[in-house]
Motif scaffolding. Structure first.
Motif, PDB file in Angstrom:
ATOM      1  N   SER A 151      40.508  44.487  48.521  1.00  0.00           N
ATOM      2  CA  SER A 151      39.087  44.160  48.523  1.00  0.00           C
ATOM      3  C   SER A 151      38.670  44.121  49.989  1.00  0.00           C
ATOM      4  CB  SER A 151      38.820  42.814  47.843  1.00  0.00           C
ATOM      5  OG  SER A 151      39.444  41.770  48.556  1.00  0.00           O
ATOM      6  N   ALA A 198      40.058  47.229  44.400  1.00  0.00           N
ATOM      7  CA  ALA A 198      40.201  46.229  43.335  1.00  0.00           C
ATOM      8  C   ALA A 198      39.047  45.246  43.306  1.00  0.00           C
ATOM      9  CB  ALA A 198      41.519  45.472  43.506  1.00  0.00           C
ATOM     10  N   GLY A 199      38.536  44.853  44.474  1.00  0.00           N
ATOM     11  CA  GLY A 199      37.534  43.806  44.469  1.00  0.00           C
ATOM     12  C   GLY A 199      36.704  43.766  45.725  1.00  0.00           C
ATOM     13  N   THR A 229      28.624  50.387  42.395  1.00  0.00           N
ATOM     14  CA  THR A 229      28.666  50.826  40.995  1.00  0.00           C
ATOM     15  C   THR A 229      27.896  52.127  40.822  1.00  0.00           C
ATOM     16  OG1 THR A 229      28.850  48.533  40.258  1.00  0.00           O
ATOM     17  CG2 THR A 229      28.148  50.155  38.623  1.00  0.00           C
ATOM     18  N   ARG A 234      34.193  51.144  41.264  1.00  0.00           N
ATOM     19  CA  ARG A 234      34.193  49.973  40.391  1.00  0.00           C
ATOM     20  C   ARG A 234      34.886  48.797  41.066  1.00  0.00           C
ATOM     21  NH1 ARG A 234      36.974  48.974  34.483  1.00  0.00           N
ATOM     22  NH2 ARG A 234      36.026  46.928  34.142  1.00  0.00           N
ATOM     23  N   HIS A 236      36.522  45.145  40.348  1.00  0.00           N
ATOM     24  CA  HIS A 236      37.096  44.404  39.231  1.00  0.00           C
ATOM     25  C   HIS A 236      37.022  42.890  39.427  1.00  0.00           C
ATOM     26  CE1 HIS A 236      38.733  48.126  37.533  1.00  0.00           C
ATOM     27  NE2 HIS A 236      39.047  48.452  38.778  1.00  0.00           N
ATOM     28  N   HIS A 237      37.129  42.440  40.668  1.00  0.00           N
ATOM     29  CA  HIS A 237      37.030  40.999  40.895  1.00  0.00           C
ATOM     30  C   HIS A 237      36.160  40.708  42.104  1.00  0.00           C
ATOM     31  CE1 HIS A 237      40.535  41.480  43.801  1.00  0.00           C
ATOM     32  NE2 HIS A 237      39.770  40.629  44.467  1.00  0.00           N
ATOM     33  N   LEU A 273      32.987  40.499  35.984  1.00  0.00           N
ATOM     34  CA  LEU A 273      33.805  40.387  37.192  1.00  0.00           C
ATOM     35  C   LEU A 273      34.709  39.165  37.096  1.00  0.00           C
ATOM     36  CD1 LEU A 273      31.031  41.067  39.848  1.00  0.00           C
ATOM     37  CD2 LEU A 273      32.972  42.570  39.376  1.00  0.00           C
ATOM     38  N   LYS A 274      35.984  39.347  37.397  1.00  0.00           N
ATOM     39  CA  LYS A 274      36.893  38.210  37.494  1.00  0.00           C
ATOM     40  C   LYS A 274      36.596  37.460  38.782  1.00  0.00           C
ATOM     41  CE  LYS A 274      41.778  36.955  37.824  1.00  0.00           C
ATOM     42  NZ  LYS A 274      43.176  37.426  37.692  1.00  0.00           N
TER      43      LYS A 274
END
Length: 420
Positions: A151, A198-199, A229, A234, A236-237, A273-274
């Motif tokens: 990230s 990832a984030g 986006t 993408r 994810h967190h 989103l996590k």
């Protein structure tokens, strides 16, 4: 709820009287409450569990605040992850029983060896803080035959209204990627063969007592996520960092975890989103104190000094930040109240734990320097060849040494005299 309270005129940690700890283990001593540590983490877990956007959230304790293995192990047993900033901290959390898939690696200066160490451990994510770091990680991951999950720590240029030394989200800070540069760097990350996006990460500072800057920062990060986006990148967190402050003074208002988290979680509802959080001070700060004994009282024409056996090498925050810690007599007694500078024996004028404190004390009395669980022992040194303090964990009516006091012999055991 404080787990350090007066009982029958004596300050206790849970059910253990502090004079009994001083008699058994000596001073200076760091004393922690297990119940306070667990309660602080549970407050985060409860707020997250009560909100739909908190489903699957991960609380990654910021190890730099206090890295004692016993504390790390307590948090790991409760399901916490860890925010680390060095290879040493990674080794430490793994020794304490951490799940490496719950570890995020922050920091501006990760070495190639540290990157390899983290890849071999299969950590959750690297928080990238510069283009050069991203390129290095791609190269190291390629050499390891792996893809590195990343990230970007995006600097939203939001003023956290805290001490400048612990403000990390302004454009002048060494931390993170400039907001205006983040989109291009995400494009680069998505194109690199050994990087997996990832984030997204954001941490604006420490000891924040006003939750509003967190909301302002999140709104900027969400706008960036929408741009990513739209480009097919993408996320994810979302890592919201840490920074929630604690009460050091009576006149400070400590925000609740709910007042901090719920406005953020409301904005994240429905986004899929996590959530990752990185609290440090909030989990450990008020769970610990520094126990010290008055060696001498030294009246002066301009000031009165209470000279204690703890010093700036034991607790650096007052000298470094002019930080305030309440200083309480462990067994208050009647006597003349005078205003004292509470100072240590280190040969520096800046060696103080508190200035201008009204106290009724005598030589030999015990004092408790409160709210010392964060950035106390973690920043301690051996300046003036002073062994670092013993660390004691109180669990109900039991007191356990979780790090023994160093000896002077150990301080120079790695040194060598030149041959004749």
């Amino acid at each position: 709820m404080s787990h350090f309270t007066l009982k029958q005129g004596v300050l206790h940690a849970e059910s253990v009287a502090l004079p009994a700890i001083a008699e058994r283990f000596g001073t200076p001593a760091y004393v922690y409450s297990r119940a306070a540590l667990q309660g602080a983490l549970q407050e985060f877990l409860d707020v997250l569990a009560a909100h739909p956007a908190g489903d699957g959230a991960l609380v990654c304790y910021a190890v730099k605040a206090n890295s004692n293995l016993a504390i790390l192990n307590l948090f790991a047993r409760m399901g916490a992850g860890f925010d680390i900033v060095s290879g040493g901290e990674l080794q430490r959390v793994l020794a304490a029983g951490a799940d490496p898939r719950k570890v995020v690696f922050s920091g501006v200066g990760k070495t190639a060896n540290e990157m390899k160490q983290a890849l071999d451990a299969d950590i959750l994510c690297f928080n990238i803080e510069s283009p050069a770091e991203l390129e290095r990680l791609n190269e190291v991951a390629g050499q390891c035959g792996r893809q590195a999950p990343v990230s970007l720590r995006v600097n939203p240029n939001v003023d956290p209204k805290t001490h400048p030394y612990i403000s990390t989200g302004l454009k002048e800070a060494k931390f993170g990627v400039a907001y205006d540069d983040a989109l291009a760097l995400y494009r680069r990350a998505a194109a690199l063969p050994h990087i997996e996006v990832a984030g997204i990460d954001c941490h604006i500072g420490s000891q924040l007592l006003d939750p509003s800057p967190f909301v302002e920062a999140l709104d900027r990060i969400l706008a960036l996520i929408d741009q990513l986006t739209a480009e097919g990148i993408r996320i994810h967190h979302i890592d919201l960092g840490g920074g929630l402050g604690i009460k050091y003074k009576d006149d400070q208002v400590e925000p609740t975890v709910a007042s901090y988290l719920n406005p953020l979680l409301d904005r994240l509802a429905g986004r899929g989103l996590k959530v990752v959080l990185e609290p440090g001070r909030r989990l450990v700060g008020n769970a610990g104190l520094l126990l010290t004994r008055v060696e001498f009282l030294k009246p002066g024409e301009g000031k009165n000094f209470a000279i204690v056996d703890a010093a700036m090498n034991d607790l650096k925050r007052p000298a470094l930040y002019e930080a305030w810690h309440d200083i309480l007599p462990v067994a208050p007694h009647a006597g003349e109240t005078r205003v004292y500078d509470v100072v240590g024996p280190v040969c520096e004028t800046g060696d103080f734990l508190g200035l201008a404190r009204p106290l009724a004390i005598a030589a030999g009395d015990l004092l408790a320097v409160m709210s010392a669980g964060a950035y106390g022992m973690a920043m301690a040194s051996n300046y003036n060849t002073r062994p670092r303090a013993v660390e004691v964990m109180v669990d109900g009516a039991q007191a356990h040494v979780i790090r023994r006091r160093e000896t002077v012999d150990e301080l120079y055991a790695g040194e060598q005299i030149l041959p004749a």
